[in-house]
Scaffold this active site. Structure first.
Site, mmCIF file in Angstrom:
data_model
loop_
_atom_site.group_PDB
_atom_site.id
_atom_site.type_symbol
_atom_site.label_atom_id
_atom_site.label_comp_id
_atom_site.label_asym_id
_atom_site.label_seq_id
_atom_site.Cartn_x
_atom_site.Cartn_y
_atom_site.Cartn_z
ATOM 1 N N GLN A 197 -16.086 12.289 4.926
ATOM 2 C CA GLN A 197 -16.488 10.984 4.420
ATOM 3 C C GLN A 197 -16.338 9.921 5.513
ATOM 4 O O GLN A 197 -17.236 9.098 5.741
ATOM 5 C CB GLN A 197 -15.582 10.651 3.228
ATOM 6 C CG GLN A 197 -15.965 9.485 2.373
ATOM 7 C CD GLN A 197 -14.966 9.337 1.232
ATOM 8 O OE1 GLN A 197 -13.765 9.150 1.455
ATOM 9 N NE2 GLN A 197 -15.447 9.439 0.009
ATOM 10 N N PRO A 214 -16.317 -2.376 1.549
ATOM 11 C CA PRO A 214 -17.747 -2.413 1.900
ATOM 12 C C PRO A 214 -18.597 -1.499 1.030
ATOM 13 O O PRO A 214 -19.805 -1.718 0.902
ATOM 14 C CB PRO A 214 -17.757 -1.951 3.359
ATOM 15 C CG PRO A 214 -16.528 -1.112 3.506
ATOM 16 C CD PRO A 214 -15.511 -1.786 2.634
ATOM 17 N N TYR A 266 0.822 -1.216 0.000
ATOM 18 C CA TYR A 266 0.000 0.000 0.000
ATOM 19 C C TYR A 266 0.851 1.259 0.000
ATOM 20 O O TYR A 266 1.857 1.317 0.704
ATOM 21 C CB TYR A 266 -0.918 0.029 1.236
ATOM 22 C CG TYR A 266 -1.990 -1.015 1.279
ATOM 23 C CD1 TYR A 266 -2.377 -1.739 0.149
ATOM 24 C CD2 TYR A 266 -2.648 -1.301 2.478
ATOM 25 C CE1 TYR A 266 -3.371 -2.703 0.217
ATOM 26 C CE2 TYR A 266 -3.640 -2.267 2.550
ATOM 27 C CZ TYR A 266 -3.993 -2.955 1.419
ATOM 28 O OH TYR A 266 -4.971 -3.907 1.495
ATOM 29 N N ASN A 291 -7.679 -13.520 0.335
ATOM 30 C CA ASN A 291 -7.769 -13.902 -1.075
ATOM 31 C C ASN A 291 -7.509 -15.387 -1.332
ATOM 32 O O ASN A 291 -7.244 -15.783 -2.468
ATOM 33 C CB ASN A 291 -6.824 -13.052 -1.935
ATOM 34 C CG ASN A 291 -7.205 -11.600 -1.955
ATOM 35 O OD1 ASN A 291 -8.303 -11.241 -2.379
ATOM 36 N ND2 ASN A 291 -6.319 -10.743 -1.483
ATOM 37 N N ASN A 351 -19.393 7.839 7.355
ATOM 38 C CA ASN A 351 -19.452 6.381 7.347
ATOM 39 C C ASN A 351 -19.486 5.815 8.766
ATOM 40 O O ASN A 351 -20.207 4.843 9.040
ATOM 41 C CB ASN A 351 -18.269 5.815 6.576
ATOM 42 C CG ASN A 351 -18.354 6.106 5.085
ATOM 43 O OD1 ASN A 351 -19.431 6.366 4.561
ATOM 44 N ND2 ASN A 351 -17.219 6.072 4.408
ATOM 45 N N SER A 364 -11.079 9.027 1.799
ATOM 46 C CA SER A 364 -10.071 9.977 1.336
ATOM 47 C C SER A 364 -10.335 11.384 1.864
ATOM 48 O O SER A 364 -9.541 12.284 1.646
ATOM 49 C CB SER A 364 -10.032 10.011 -0.195
ATOM 50 O OG SER A 364 -11.309 10.327 -0.726
#
Length: 319
Positions: free
Chosen positions: A282, A195, A46, A140, A286, A278
């Site tokens: 926001q 999500p 990341y 994964n 959430n 970001s």
């Protein structure tokens, strides 16, 4: 306390991410912890394409000294990335970036099928015995591969996986068909990433080209992958139905998605939702949605009807 936890995803932290300064990243951490949450999720890779920047930001902020617990993932997505030597080197580099001697959860980010799983598991067990992490995580992997690791743990008395991180949202529910039964059988928690479908629920509509730099920008690797997952006619039909019912009840699509995950999905006590954002407003919005209650029955009926219509187009839960 029991229930579905909330984790802050930091894939956007880094000079080449969406949260481009440590000062800005600190605002996210402060906002998150002030809401009573203290676990962050990061990884070797990341932000995408600029590996190490997220972990470096967290290290520069000395996140662990702020009472924050860190989950991270070893270098993956390359052949032979999970040999004992590669894993040991990855952890050495990552812990130096993070400025820690251990983390809460250490994941294998995705399968390295060129390396025998037994060698990979032995390496993870050695790290666990050395006190480098508290929980062994998989991400994964297919359901049958999870069972392979569980059996190796039983046969060799090695650390067993107790966390699985996977994609899970209203439009990505294939994990319900085979993975969740395995996780429940072996008491493995599920941590849901994406999500909000990387913004598809709120920011993308049929016939509108997303702006440059967005999560659906076709000129970026992430944008191409996101479009492969969600730019399907059945998904655009589905989001239009969500738009209609969300307008009727005066709630946002994102709120519907998060409340569905927390209250109506197959997540159970000890599972978690990984939130990325970001912008600070926001993140606050959430977090507020996750503090709200169950959804009206009509909205739930629409979500289930939608799933029946799109499941054949849904993205795979594993690589």
């Amino acid at each position: 306390m029991p229930g579905v936890d909330v984790i802050l995803g930091t894939a956007g932290f880094g000079e080449h991410g969406r949260i481009t300064t440590t000062a800005f990243a600190k605002e996210f951490l402060d906002t998150f912890t002030s809401a009573g949450h203290f676990v962050v999720d990061t990884a070797y890779v990341y932000p995408g394409g600029f590996q190490g920047e997220s972990e470096t930001f967290l290290g520069n902020l000395d996140a662990s000294s702020l009472g924050i617990q860190i989950d991270t993932k070893v270098r993956s997505f390359e052949n032979n990335s999970h040999t004992p030597e590669s894993i040991a080197k990855s952890v050495e580099v990552q812990f130096k970036r993070l400025r820690v001697s251990k983390v809460r959860t250490l994941y294998l980010h995705c399968p390295d099928r060129c390396t025998p799983f037994v060698d990979t598991h032995r390496a993870m067990n050695d790290l666990f015995l050395a006190g480098k992490f508290e929980r062994f995580g998989l991400s994964n992997f297919k359901a049958n591969e999870v069972e392979i690791f569980v059996k190796m743990a039983q046969d060799n008395k090695w650390v067993r996986p107790t966390v699985y991180q996977g994609i899970y949202n209203m439009f990505s529910r294939l994990s319900e068909q085979e993975l969740f039964s395995v996780l429940h059988q072996y008491h493995i928690n599920f941590f849901a990433f994406s999500p909000l479908a990387v913004g598809f629920f709120s920011n993308v509509r049929r016939g509108q080209e997303p702006p440059a730099g967005s999560r659906f920008d076709p000129n970026t690797r992430q944008g191409q992958r996101s479009r492969e997952r969600y730019f399907k006619e059945s998904f655009f039909d589905a989001i239009e139905r969500i738009d209609t019912v969300s307008a009727k009840y005066g709630v946002s699509n994102n709120s519907i998605a998060l409340r569905w995950l927390k209250h109506h999905s197959q997540l159970t006590d000890g599972d978690a939702i990984i939130l990325g954002a970001s912008k600070i407003p926001q993140l606050k919005e959430n977090l507020a949605s996750l503090s709200e209650g169950v959804l009206p029955e009509e909205i739930l009926n629409v979500i289930n009807e939608i799933w029946d219509s799109i499941k054949n187009d849904a993205p795979a839960y594993a690589r």
